[in-house]
Design a protein around this motif. Sequence first.
Motif, PDB file in Angstrom:
ATOM      1  N   ARG A 114      23.349 -13.450  96.210  1.00  0.00           N
ATOM      2  CA  ARG A 114      23.214 -12.007  96.411  1.00  0.00           C
ATOM      3  C   ARG A 114      22.855 -11.657  97.852  1.00  0.00           C
ATOM      4  N   ALA A 115      22.247 -12.608  98.565  1.00  0.00           N
ATOM      5  CA  ALA A 115      21.724 -12.339  99.901  1.00  0.00           C
ATOM      6  C   ALA A 115      21.622 -13.667 100.651  1.00  0.00           C
ATOM      7  N   ALA A 116      21.172 -13.598 101.895  1.00  0.00           N
ATOM      8  CA  ALA A 116      20.997 -14.810 102.687  1.00  0.00           C
ATOM      9  C   ALA A 116      20.064 -15.780 101.961  1.00  0.00           C
ATOM     10  N   VAL A 117      20.398 -17.057 102.018  1.00  0.00           N
ATOM     11  CA  VAL A 117      19.650 -18.045 101.254  1.00  0.00           C
ATOM     12  C   VAL A 117      19.824 -19.427 101.877  1.00  0.00           C
ATOM     13  N   VAL A 153      16.111 -23.770  96.138  1.00  0.00           N
ATOM     14  CA  VAL A 153      16.649 -22.525  96.694  1.00  0.00           C
ATOM     15  C   VAL A 153      15.510 -21.690  97.252  1.00  0.00           C
ATOM     16  N   GLU A 154      15.722 -21.139  98.455  1.00  0.00           N
ATOM     17  CA  GLU A 154      14.722 -20.268  99.073  1.00  0.00           C
ATOM     18  C   GLU A 154      15.426 -19.085  99.756  1.00  0.00           C
ATOM     19  N   PRO A 155      15.201 -17.847  99.300  1.00  0.00           N
ATOM     20  CA  PRO A 155      14.395 -17.464  98.144  1.00  0.00           C
ATOM     21  C   PRO A 155      15.188 -17.609  96.844  1.00  0.00           C
ATOM     22  N   ALA A 156      14.534 -17.970  95.744  1.00  0.00           N
ATOM     23  CA  ALA A 156      15.211 -18.236  94.475  1.00  0.00           C
ATOM     24  C   ALA A 156      15.933 -17.008  93.939  1.00  0.00           C
ATOM     25  N   ARG A 157      15.396 -15.798  94.191  1.00  0.00           N
ATOM     26  CA  ARG A 157      15.997 -14.577  93.649  1.00  0.00           C
ATOM     27  C   ARG A 157      17.361 -14.271  94.261  1.00  0.00           C
ATOM     28  N   PRO A 160      37.517 -24.534  83.457  1.00  0.00           N
ATOM     29  CA  PRO A 160      38.137 -25.859  83.323  1.00  0.00           C
ATOM     30  C   PRO A 160      37.349 -26.997  83.954  1.00  0.00           C
ATOM     31  N   PHE A 161      36.656 -26.738  85.077  1.00  0.00           N
ATOM     32  CA  PHE A 161      35.936 -27.811  85.757  1.00  0.00           C
ATOM     33  C   PHE A 161      34.490 -27.457  86.070  1.00  0.00           C
ATOM     34  N   HIS A 162      34.001 -26.314  85.592  1.00  0.00           N
ATOM     35  CA  HIS A 162      32.629 -25.909  85.868  1.00  0.00           C
ATOM     36  C   HIS A 162      31.998 -25.243  84.645  1.00  0.00           C
ATOM     37  N   ALA A 163      30.698 -25.407  84.508  1.00  0.00           N
ATOM     38  CA  ALA A 163      29.895 -24.630  83.564  1.00  0.00           C
ATOM     39  C   ALA A 163      29.058 -23.656  84.389  1.00  0.00           C
ATOM     40  N   VAL A 164      29.071 -22.383  84.007  1.00  0.00           N
ATOM     41  CA  VAL A 164      28.433 -21.329  84.786  1.00  0.00           C
ATOM     42  C   VAL A 164      27.083 -20.980  84.154  1.00  0.00           C
ATOM     43  N   LEU A 165      26.068 -20.861  85.000  1.00  0.00           N
ATOM     44  CA  LEU A 165      24.747 -20.437  84.545  1.00  0.00           C
ATOM     45  C   LEU A 165      24.264 -19.331  85.461  1.00  0.00           C
ATOM     46  N   GLN A 166      24.094 -18.129  84.904  1.00  0.00           N
ATOM     47  CA  GLN A 166      23.629 -16.999  85.680  1.00  0.00           C
ATOM     48  C   GLN A 166      22.108 -16.993  85.770  1.00  0.00           C
ATOM     49  N   ASN A 167      21.608 -16.441  86.879  1.00  0.00           N
ATOM     50  CA  ASN A 167      20.165 -16.304  87.115  1.00  0.00           C
ATOM     51  C   ASN A 167      19.407 -17.585  86.768  1.00  0.00           C
ATOM     52  N   PRO A 168      19.816 -18.703  87.370  1.00  0.00           N
ATOM     53  CA  PRO A 168      19.228 -19.987  86.979  1.00  0.00           C
ATOM     54  C   PRO A 168      17.806 -20.159  87.510  1.00  0.00           C
ATOM     55  N   SER A 169      17.041 -20.972  86.804  1.00  0.00           N
ATOM     56  CA  SER A 169      15.800 -21.522  87.338  1.00  0.00           C
ATOM     57  C   SER A 169      16.123 -22.942  87.774  1.00  0.00           C
ATOM     58  N   PHE A 170      15.363 -23.470  88.729  1.00  0.00           N
ATOM     59  CA  PHE A 170      15.776 -24.725  89.342  1.00  0.00           C
ATOM     60  C   PHE A 170      14.801 -25.857  89.069  1.00  0.00           C
ATOM     61  N   SER A 171      15.315 -26.783  88.276  1.00  0.00           N
ATOM     62  CA  SER A 171      14.754 -28.100  88.033  1.00  0.00           C
ATOM     63  C   SER A 171      15.998 -28.982  88.046  1.00  0.00           C
ATOM     64  N   PRO A 172      15.896 -30.294  87.832  1.00  0.00           N
ATOM     65  CA  PRO A 172      17.139 -31.059  87.698  1.00  0.00           C
ATOM     66  C   PRO A 172      18.045 -30.445  86.626  1.00  0.00           C
ATOM     67  N   LEU A 173      19.304 -30.174  87.002  1.00  0.00           N
ATOM     68  CA  LEU A 173      20.260 -29.475  86.141  1.00  0.00           C
ATOM     69  C   LEU A 173      21.529 -30.294  85.999  1.00  0.00           C
ATOM     70  N   GLY A 174      22.083 -30.325  84.784  1.00  0.00           N
ATOM     71  CA  GLY A 174      23.349 -31.008  84.569  1.00  0.00           C
ATOM     72  C   GLY A 174      23.959 -30.627  83.237  1.00  0.00           C
TER      73      GLY A 174
END
Length: 219
Positions: free
Chosen positions: A61-64, A96-100, A143-157
């Motif tokens: 959404r913004a610089a990150v 991510v910084e900032p996470a929002r 086809p090649f990605h799973a999408v997650l909106q507004n994610p929180s960040f820990s190890p993800l897979g």
Amino acid sequence: SDDLGQDTSSMPQFPQMVRQCSPIWLQPVLFNPFLPTPCRVHLLGPGSFLCSETELGFEVRAAVTIQYGYDSWDRHLSTSEKQHWMVAGPLFDIQVEPARAMAAVHLPHFLCLAGGEVDASRMRIAHFVDGGMTLEEPTGVRPFHAVLQNPSFSPLGVLWRKIQSKCQAKVHSLALLYRALRAANTTLHLYLIPNDRSLRQVTGNRPHTPGGSQSHQSA
């Protein structure tokens, strides 16, 4: 190839930013030039971006500033969990910084969804926090990605739920073929692995006969 910019008229609705434009391919800064991760990028404004090293996608959404790298499934997934879940893509550690500023993350997977033979409703995104696993349904599956909106960040897979303990899904694969050029008798070494860039990194760095050649073939 990039699936974030494909025609989505027959797919579930995703954020307007993704439907209107193809993502920008970005070349991250590599902490180790000989390995594809960990990586760092600083994005100056909103848009859709796809990492050229890992195929990890971001909607911002913004610089990150984003720092990310491969993590190990074996370090997080227990033996009993492996009986019920099949690894379906790389595990990522993302900061991510900032996470929002992060609207969505697109996690690569190698499941073959063509023909509907793989039930995408059994796909989940795993989070690992304080030694425990939580599962979240993807916002959408491409086809090649799973999408997650507004994610929180820990190890993800991405994981795929097995119906039976030995049940396997069809996957996109990569054949790695090594040939010893100086051997008296030609010897070929063939490795067939899921089309997972983290596995390709490990197998591609596997020691082989000096003077040998290597070729990759996707399937």
